[in-house]
Design an enzyme around this catalytic site. Structure first.
Site, PDB file in Angstrom:
ATOM      1  N   SER A  64     133.805  17.757 151.143  1.00  0.00           N
ATOM      2  CA  SER A  64     134.507  18.411 152.368  1.00  0.00           C
ATOM      3  C   SER A  64     134.793  17.105 153.386  1.00  0.00           C
ATOM      4  O   SER A  64     133.973  16.049 153.255  1.00  0.00           O
ATOM      5  CB  SER A  64     133.321  19.362 153.280  1.00  0.00           C
ATOM      6  OG  SER A  64     133.184  20.459 152.419  1.00  0.00           O
TER       7      SER A  64
HETATM    8  N1  SAH Z   1     128.669  20.220 149.208  1.00  0.00           N
HETATM    9  C1  SAH Z   1     129.590  19.528 148.272  1.00  0.00           C
HETATM   10  C2  SAH Z   1     131.287  19.858 148.043  1.00  0.00           C
HETATM   11  C3  SAH Z   1     131.378  21.262 147.580  1.00  0.00           C
HETATM   12  S1  SAH Z   1     132.811  21.685 146.557  1.00  0.00           S
HETATM   13  C4  SAH Z   1     129.623  18.259 148.639  1.00  0.00           C
HETATM   14  O1  SAH Z   1     129.182  17.800 149.464  1.00  0.00           O
HETATM   15  O2  SAH Z   1     130.379  17.241 148.056  1.00  0.00           O
HETATM   16  C5  SAH Z   1     132.211  23.344 146.122  1.00  0.00           C
HETATM   17  C6  SAH Z   1     131.258  23.180 144.917  1.00  0.00           C
HETATM   18  O3  SAH Z   1     130.834  24.520 144.680  1.00  0.00           O
HETATM   19  C7  SAH Z   1     131.913  22.814 143.792  1.00  0.00           C
HETATM   20  O4  SAH Z   1     131.134  21.571 143.040  1.00  0.00           O
HETATM   21  C8  SAH Z   1     131.893  23.869 142.874  1.00  0.00           C
HETATM   22  O5  SAH Z   1     131.867  23.899 141.364  1.00  0.00           O
HETATM   23  C9  SAH Z   1     130.586  24.623 143.475  1.00  0.00           C
HETATM   24  N2  SAH Z   1     130.497  26.070 143.096  1.00  0.00           N
HETATM   25  C10 SAH Z   1     131.507  26.986 143.054  1.00  0.00           C
HETATM   26  N3  SAH Z   1     130.834  28.297 142.662  1.00  0.00           N
HETATM   27  C11 SAH Z   1     129.600  27.869 142.667  1.00  0.00           C
HETATM   28  C12 SAH Z   1     128.318  28.815 142.251  1.00  0.00           C
HETATM   29  N4  SAH Z   1     128.665  30.163 142.090  1.00  0.00           N
HETATM   30  N5  SAH Z   1     127.197  28.072 142.219  1.00  0.00           N
HETATM   31  C13 SAH Z   1     127.169  26.946 142.251  1.00  0.00           C
HETATM   32  N6  SAH Z   1     128.013  26.246 142.736  1.00  0.00           N
HETATM   33  C14 SAH Z   1     129.317  26.579 142.796  1.00  0.00           C
END
Ligand code: SAH
Length: 216
Positions: A64
């Site tokens: 993000s």
């Molecule tokens: N917090 C992260 C950004 C995350 S982007 C950072 O600091 O870089 C969103 C993430 O959520 C992605 O990696 C995606 O694979 C994950 N995601 C999506 N659905 C999910 C689920 N049901 N459980 C765990 N992770 C999930």
């Protein structure tokens, strides 16, 4: 570029992107000044790593924008002793920011590749208070519940029931809820067993895919 350049870029990020937009929590600002975001951005240049936008981190996922990381963290109102659950580890950067402030951080990621990569970076930086697991975060992480704060960094069609159940009394849950291409950032508070909900702003996150999220 020398060793100090990332410090200068981080301070610039805080002064130009965060403080003018209303991030005023000293603990959040200190964490954003400290955590080396450029180590989580998969080889992007230093300038790109600290710029005012999200970046790709692999598997079609993104880290993000710095402001969104700071805003969501600020919404949790962490003081230092909390146990926090993050859904969507991605690069691990948000987990690092949380770990700078909270006592314990638990983070769940759907893609094992991302979870492992994040683990290596966080271990290398010496974070000892973060636990990562690969799995479906829409089911939370019951083993360590309840959590004083829960942060979901992917966009959900609705608030997953298990996350509500795993929230501690006086706990706070921050989560983007809406359609696949745009959501509202919701802040949910639990007080005396009652839940209140506040809309913080509009936002766009990659989809939360799982049992209580979007279907694959
Ligand atoms: N917090 C992260 C950004 C995350 S982007 C950072 O600091 O870089 C969103 C993430 O959520 C992605 O990696 C995606 O694979 C994950 N995601 C999506 N659905 C999910 C689920 N049901 N459980 C765990 N992770 C999930």
């Amino acid at each position: 570029m020398n060793e100090q350049d990332d410090v200068i870029l981080r301070n610039g990020m805080v002064e130009e992107q965060l403080i003018p937009r209303g991030i005023g929590d000293g603990k959040v600002l200190a964490a954003m000044r400290k955590a080396p975001r450029h180590l989580f951005t998969s080889g992007k240049s230093l300038e790109n790593s600290y710029a005012d936008y999200p970046l790709p981190v692999g598997e079609g996922q993104t880290i993000s924008q710095p402001y969104m990381v700071a805003l969501m963290t600020q919404c949790l109102e962490l003081k230092g002793g909390e146990k926090v659950l993050e859904i969507g580890t991605g690069s691990g950067y948000q987990a690092a920011i949380l770990a700078e402030i909270a006592k314990e951080v638990y983070s769940v990621e759907r893609y094992d590749t991302l979870a492992q990569k994040a683990q290596v970076i966080l271990d290398g930086l010496g974070y000892k208070n973060i636990k990562i697991r690969t799995g479906d975060g829409t089911e939370g992480w019951n083993e360590f519940a309840p959590y004083d704060g829960i942060i979901v960094t992917a966009g959900a069609p609705s608030v997953p029931e298990p996350l509500i159940e795993q929230l501690a009394e006086h706990g706070r849950l921050i989560i983007p809820v809406g359609g696949p291409f745009g959501q509202e950032l919701l802040l949910i508070r639990k007080n005396q067993g009652e839940f209140t909900q506040e809309i913080i702003c509009g936002c766009t996150f990659v989809p939360l895919v799982g049992k209580y999220g979007w279907q694959e």
